[in-house]
Write a protein that holds these residues in place. Structure first.
Motif, PDB file in Angstrom:
ATOM      1  N   ARG A   1      52.484  25.866   4.995  1.00 57.51           N
ATOM      2  CA  ARG A   1      53.399  24.960   4.287  1.00 57.51           C
ATOM      3  C   ARG A   1      54.786  24.967   4.932  1.00 57.51           C
ATOM      4  NH1 ARG A   1      57.101  25.459  -0.170  1.00 57.51           N
ATOM      5  NH2 ARG A   1      57.445  23.394  -1.060  1.00 57.51           N
ATOM      6  N   VAL A   2      55.371  23.775   5.051  1.00 58.77           N
ATOM      7  CA  VAL A   2      56.738  23.617   5.545  1.00 58.77           C
ATOM      8  C   VAL A   2      57.684  23.558   4.348  1.00 58.77           C
ATOM      9  CG1 VAL A   2      58.338  22.133   6.800  1.00 58.77           C
ATOM     10  CG2 VAL A   2      55.991  22.387   7.605  1.00 58.77           C
ATOM     11  N   VAL A   3      58.703  24.409   4.331  1.00 63.65           N
ATOM     12  CA  VAL A   3      59.702  24.399   3.261  1.00 63.65           C
ATOM     13  C   VAL A   3      60.837  23.456   3.675  1.00 63.65           C
ATOM     14  CG1 VAL A   3      61.304  25.772   1.896  1.00 63.65           C
ATOM     15  CG2 VAL A   3      59.114  26.753   2.623  1.00 63.65           C
ATOM     16  N   LEU A   4      60.928  22.326   2.996  1.00 62.79           N
ATOM     17  CA  LEU A   4      61.959  21.334   3.310  1.00 62.79           C
ATOM     18  C   LEU A   4      63.232  21.557   2.506  1.00 62.79           C
ATOM     19  CD1 LEU A   4      59.747  18.121   3.553  1.00 62.79           C
ATOM     20  CD2 LEU A   4      60.637  19.518   5.422  1.00 62.79           C
ATOM     21  N   ASP A   5      63.092  22.142   1.334  1.00 61.34           N
ATOM     22  CA  ASP A   5      64.252  22.432   0.489  1.00 61.34           C
ATOM     23  C   ASP A   5      64.483  23.933   0.504  1.00 61.34           C
ATOM     24  OD1 ASP A   5      66.219  22.752  -1.376  1.00 61.34           O
ATOM     25  OD2 ASP A   5      65.095  21.931  -3.070  1.00 61.34           O
ATOM     26  N   ARG A   6      65.502  24.381   1.197  1.00 61.12           N
ATOM     27  CA  ARG A   6      65.757  25.814   1.365  1.00 61.12           C
ATOM     28  C   ARG A   6      66.209  26.478   0.070  1.00 61.12           C
ATOM     29  NH1 ARG A   6      62.860  27.161   5.652  1.00 61.12           N
ATOM     30  NH2 ARG A   6      63.099  25.592   7.283  1.00 61.12           N
ATOM     31  N   GLU A   7      66.548  25.691  -0.934  1.00 58.55           N
ATOM     32  CA  GLU A   7      67.007  26.264  -2.196  1.00 58.55           C
ATOM     33  C   GLU A   7      65.925  26.242  -3.276  1.00 58.55           C
ATOM     34  OE1 GLU A   7      70.619  24.438  -3.427  1.00 58.55           O
ATOM     35  OE2 GLU A   7      71.702  24.984  -1.606  1.00 58.55           O
ATOM     36  N   GLU A   8      64.733  25.780  -2.934  1.00 57.51           N
ATOM     37  CA  GLU A   8      63.684  25.699  -3.946  1.00 57.51           C
ATOM     38  C   GLU A   8      63.304  27.089  -4.447  1.00 57.51           C
ATOM     39  OE1 GLU A   8      60.124  24.030  -2.218  1.00 57.51           O
ATOM     40  OE2 GLU A   8      59.446  25.978  -1.524  1.00 57.51           O
ATOM     41  N   GLU A   9      62.974  27.166  -5.709  1.00 50.57           N
ATOM     42  CA  GLU A   9      62.562  28.434  -6.308  1.00 50.57           C
ATOM     43  C   GLU A   9      61.063  28.466  -6.565  1.00 50.57           C
ATOM     44  OE1 GLU A   9      65.074  28.894  -9.723  1.00 50.57           O
ATOM     45  OE2 GLU A   9      66.819  28.282  -8.557  1.00 50.57           O
ATOM     46  N   SER A  10      60.468  27.291  -6.724  1.00 55.43           N
ATOM     47  CA  SER A  10      59.018  27.188  -6.880  1.00 55.43           C
ATOM     48  C   SER A  10      58.577  25.851  -6.306  1.00 55.43           C
ATOM     49  CB  SER A  10      58.620  27.314  -8.352  1.00 55.43           C
ATOM     50  OG  SER A  10      59.272  26.329  -9.127  1.00 55.43           O
TER      51      SER A  10
END
Length: 950
Positions: A562-571
């Motif tokens: 998975r690619v994390v596009l939002d570095r501030e996401e918590e879930s």
């Protein structure tokens, strides 16, 4: 007449050949390294309208390039730009401009003092108008983290002030005579503080403060704190809070000797800090902790060494930072043990020369002495976490000597945290690095601890909603969860019908996991990786695990992550698109796919090419995307695109000089190990490769490298191993084979994989079989040493930091960490799988030292006297054995250097010596004088002996 025609023909042929030769690309030289560029600090504004990056040569002046996403041709280049950032509002860019590298070098040659060295400047680029403002003599700058368009510039002392302070200091020690003038000049008061400018870029509002020592913004850009340094008296030192909207400054404290660890709460309703009135020269300083209500300006001392609730016999730690919970109900801080009084240490009747200096190693110690010494400064600064309830005023101690490790997330939203302790198992750590740890849940309100798992073999994490604790239990190769509400243990991977452990693990240790992607919203499901695919596991029904990549990863040998596009996401929101990074294990192609968490449908290809893609970044508020990609031939440049990735627009041009260089190509080589295992390797050829020509071949190896097919390799001075682009450019073929190991047989395993790879390439017909060499560092250096005891097929060898005697190395120390080397042989890379007394023959048979009498290959060894990984005496043992056996060998020992060279001057030196050594043996080049004459100690520092023999 015939003679004249022949001359004319020869002249024409010569002219054509000369013309053709002049158009040929040149080979890399060691002088090319300094100008070779790399990229860093790729950034895109939140609205996706502006892009920037920094370009640095290996030596010389860097630059920052900033441009609109919509038109990269409208580019602003800031020469010598450094450490830039976009403002949170996206309306300006700010960064330093550092002095010219050549100027700094010349000043150093003149032995200029620190105060005489040129200072940094600052640039502020208005992104809308393109106007740039510059400031000279800048010490530092800052902008708010989240919102606003303010910036702060902290200036160096003006030259006039420094001169006046200097003369003032000189005059203090001079007695005035009667003839001295009776006129007195106004005294210039001495201070360590300097001017601070705070300004709003959009409104132009600005505030200026003199003698500022430190400062910082709140995240939302509404407030700033600043500390004024004393000016000959403590009475005017102080800490102040500036309301950026009104311009009003509030005095929080004055007259203390130190203010530190300033911190705003997430919504800027509170501000905390430490201060002390103890003398700056005091060996023992006691701090008090303060909390300010920002709106009212009320300041409250909430903790000191006498406070109820803190660690018994404790004091407020000045080494720990503050942290607020997201709802601002709690403040976390550190408590240290009070200073101990050691009568012997403080006995002033004992001379230093009378004090014994020794380390006592006790068998009962949890950590051996080198580990204790390595961690001494950290332990001296150790603090124990405590929390302050802002509403009730209650302090609760969370950590203590029994539980020293509590993990706080970056955003503290729960009323509990995880704590771990491995104290009960640390004594075995010297030989068992997979020791367990006890896992606790710690309640913030009461400080109570609940043991949820004893002697777990993984590293736990708490789910975003705090419903579950998860960890990979390596002893069982399973993912485990503990349900906080019920206390139930859950095997999360029970419904996954593929291994979730490393299938290629060939070390005598428990295999690692492939990791996880994290939790879905509301802790509904956990995403687990296998070798290729991603599984969704509902902890309420773990037996019904769903492969959300539909098994297409394993079917096609493609790894999905998975690619994390939002570095501030918590879930993870299951309704949002699932972007996947993809890597083909066989072809080494990479790219991106689009998946679906909810349906588990087959992922759809977005982009998949023969490149290495990395550093994907999306604008926070739009679909504009930055990504970098490379091959061995293509520099890792920056591209603009969107989430569809239909079109990639190249916006950087790293190293255009490469066009003039005889570069190279790389291809995969498939071969079979001696036991029939299919393996792959990388084969690098010169750009002007001629299949009808025979080339000398370098063979380099370290574990498995074939996945790096599309990685760009920069020409750079060597820290320890051959620089592949340099050797390929200089008409070598370079082979990098993969190695699969059998437990207990690391040396034979290397032989059984490397030699078949060499034979496979030799069989292609373009390798000069009489001129091949091997080179490796550390574990690779060991394998080089082993191979030359088993075969004479290589004409020369280079071994960096080689272990040649496993029996002596087993009991050695990795000085970089202070750890015993036992674990390396029993559990990890050295792969013996047992103790020296359990498997003595394995240690001997895998140790090249015992077979040095078989060596007929000239060897260049590098082993440095401050090697923190492999004991330096290993290189000495190898060199002395070869010297005693009268075999050509050289040992390069860089003074004060580590396992891999740290200093660039030494890297440049090693690069030259490596190329001279291999050129001599594989190309017949004259030997340099350092090889033929050596470098006597009396000539050390006077000559380098690079000169070649006549």
């Amino acid at each position: 007449m015939i003679f004249k025609k022949t001359l004319l023909s020869l002249f024409c042929i010569t002219l054509i050949a000369t013309s053709s030769f002049s158009q040929q690309k040149r080979s890399l030289t060691h002088e090319d390294y300094d100008g070779w560029e790399s990229m860093s600090s790729t950034q895109i504004t939140d609205d996706g309208k502006w892009v920037g990056f920094s370009i640095q040569p290996q030596e010389g002046d860097a630059r920052v390039e900033i441009f609109p996403y919509s038109d990269p041709s409208k580019r602003t280049i800031i020469h010598r730009g450094s450490g830039y950032n976009f403002s949170p509002s996206g309306i300006f860019a700010i960064g330093k401009i550092v002095p010219e590298a050549d100027t700094v070098r010349m000043m150093k040659l003149r032995k200029a003092k620190k105060d005489e060295m040129p200072k940094d400047s600052l640039f502020i680029l208005d992104l809308n108008t393109g106007q740039m403002e510059k400031f000279a003599n800048v010490k530092s700058f800052s902008i708010p983290e989240k919102e606003g368009d303010w910036y702060a510039i902290h200036f160096e002392k003006p030259e006039k002030q420094k001169e006046e302070e200097k003369h003032s200091g000189e005059e203090k020690g001079e007695a005035k005579s009667e003839s001295d003038s009776t006129e007195t000049k106004p005294k210039e008061l001495k201070t360590d503080g300097t001017r601070l400018l705070v300004k709003s870029h959009s409104s132009g509002t600005e505030y200026t403060f003199e003698r500022v020592e430190s400062y910082g913004f709140s995240k939302d850009g509404n407030y700033m704190h600043y500390v004024l340094a004393e000016q000959d008296t403590l009475d005017n030192a102080g800490l102040y809070l500036l309301d950026l909207n009104s311009g009003a400054s509030t005095t929080l404290s004055e007259g203390m000797t130190s203010y530190s660890k300033m911190k705003f709460s997430p919504q800027s309703n509170y501000f905390s800090y430490l201060s002390t009135g103890d003398s700056t020269k005091a060996e023992k300083k006691y701090h008090q902790a303060f909390l300010t209500d920002v709106k009212s300006g009320e300041v409250k001392e909430f903790a000191n060494k006498e406070s109820e609730g803190i660690l018994e016999g404790g004091r407020i730690s000045s080494d720990a930072s503050f942290a607020f919970s997201e709802d601002e109900s709690r403040l976390f801080f550190g408590v240290a043990e009070d200073y101990k009084d050691y009568p012997y240490e403080n006995d002033t009747t004992i001379l230093d020369e009378e004090r014994p200096s020794l380390d006592i190693w006790g068998w009962q110690d949890a950590e051996i002495q080198p580990m204790q010494l390595n961690r001494k400064s950290r332990e001296e600064r150790r603090s124990y976490l405590a929390t302050y309830d802002i509403s009730s005023g209650k302090i609760t101690q969370l950590e203590d000597k029994e539980l020293k490790e509590i993990s706080l997330p970056s955003k503290i939203k729960l009323d509990m945290a995880l704590g771990t302790s491995n104290d009960a198992y640390m004594r075995a750590y010297s030989w068992d690095i997979q020791i367990g740890r006890d896992i606790y849940l710690v309640d913030f309100a009461t400080g109570k601890r609940k043991l949820i798992k004893e002697n777990a073999s993984g590293y736990p994490s708490l789910s975003p909603q705090g419903k579950f604790v998860t960890w990979y239990e390596s002893r069982d190769s399973t993912w485990m969860a503990y349900e906080v509400g019920s206390g139930q243990m859950i095997n999360l991977s029970q419904g996954i019908d593929q291994p979730v452990y490393d299938e290629l693990n060939d070390q005598p240790s428990l295999p690692r996991s492939y990791g996880s992607a994290g939790w879905l919203k509301d802790d509904e499901a956990f995403l687990i990786y296998d070798r290729y695919d991603i599984w969704k596991v509902n902890p309420k029904n773990p037996s019904n695990a769903i492969n959300i990549t539909a098994g297409k990863g394993r079917e096609n040998k493609v790894e999905f992550r998975r690619v994390v596009l939002d570095r501030e996401e918590e879930s993870i929101d299951p309704e949002e698109d699932l972007y996947l990074r993809a890597f083909n294990e066989q072809t080494k192609d990479s790219g991106f796919y689009l998946g679906d968490i909810s349906s588990g449908a087959e992922p759809e290809e977005i982009l998949m090419t023969a490149h290495y893609y990395f550093s994907l970044a999306k604008a926070k508020e739009s679909d504009e995307v930055l990504v970098r990609r490379s091959t061995f031939e293509e520099n890792p440049d920056l591209y603009l695109t969107d989430l569809d990735m239909d079109d990639l627009q190249k916006v950087s041009n790293l190293n255009p000089q490469q066009e003039e260089i005889n570069w190279g190509t790389v291809e995969l080589v498939d071969y079979l190990a001696s036991d029939g295992t299919p393996l792959q390797g990388l084969l690098y050829k010169p750009e002007n490769f001629d299949p009808n020509k025979e080339y000398p071949m370098m063979v380099y190896f370290y574990e498995r490298n074939s996945d790096n097919l599309h990685r760009y390799r920069s020409p750079a001075p060597s820290a320890s191993v051959i620089n592949i682009p340099y050797f390929v450019s200089n008409e070598y073929v370079v082979l990098v084979p993969d190695i699969k190991y059998e437990l207990g047989l690391p040396g034979p395993s290397a032989f059984n994989c490397i030699i078949p790879a060499v034979q496979e390439v030799v069989g292609m017909g373009f390798v000069d079989e009489e001129n091949m060499a091997i080179q490796g560092q550390s574990w690779g250096g060991y394998q080089v040493a082993y191979l030359i005891t088993q075969t004479n097929m290589f004409k020369a060898a280079g071994a960096g930091a080689p272990v040649v005697n496993m029996t002596s190395a087993y009991g050695g120390i990795r000085w970089g960490t202070g750890m015993s080397r036992m674990f390396q042989y029993e559990q990890t890379q050295s792969r013996i799988g047992g103790t020296l007394w359990d498997k003595p023959l394995y240690y001997i048979e895998n140790s090249p030292l015992f077979f040095m009498d078989r060596v007929e290959t000239p060897v260049l060894i590098m082993h440095n006297d401050e090697d923190g990984a492999v004991p330096w005496y290993q290189g000495i043992e190898m060199f002395m054995a070869l010297k005693r056996l009268n075999q050509p060998a050289w040992l390069l020992q860089y003074n004060g250097e580590d396992h891999n060279l740290r200093q660039r001057k030494n890297r440049k030196d090693l690069s030259i010596r490596l190329s001279q050594f291999f050129d001599h043996y594989l190309k017949g080049a004259p030997a340099p004088l350092w090889m033929t004459e050596g470098l006597p100690a009396v000539e050390k520092g006077k000559t380098l002996k690079y000169e070649l023999e006549n």
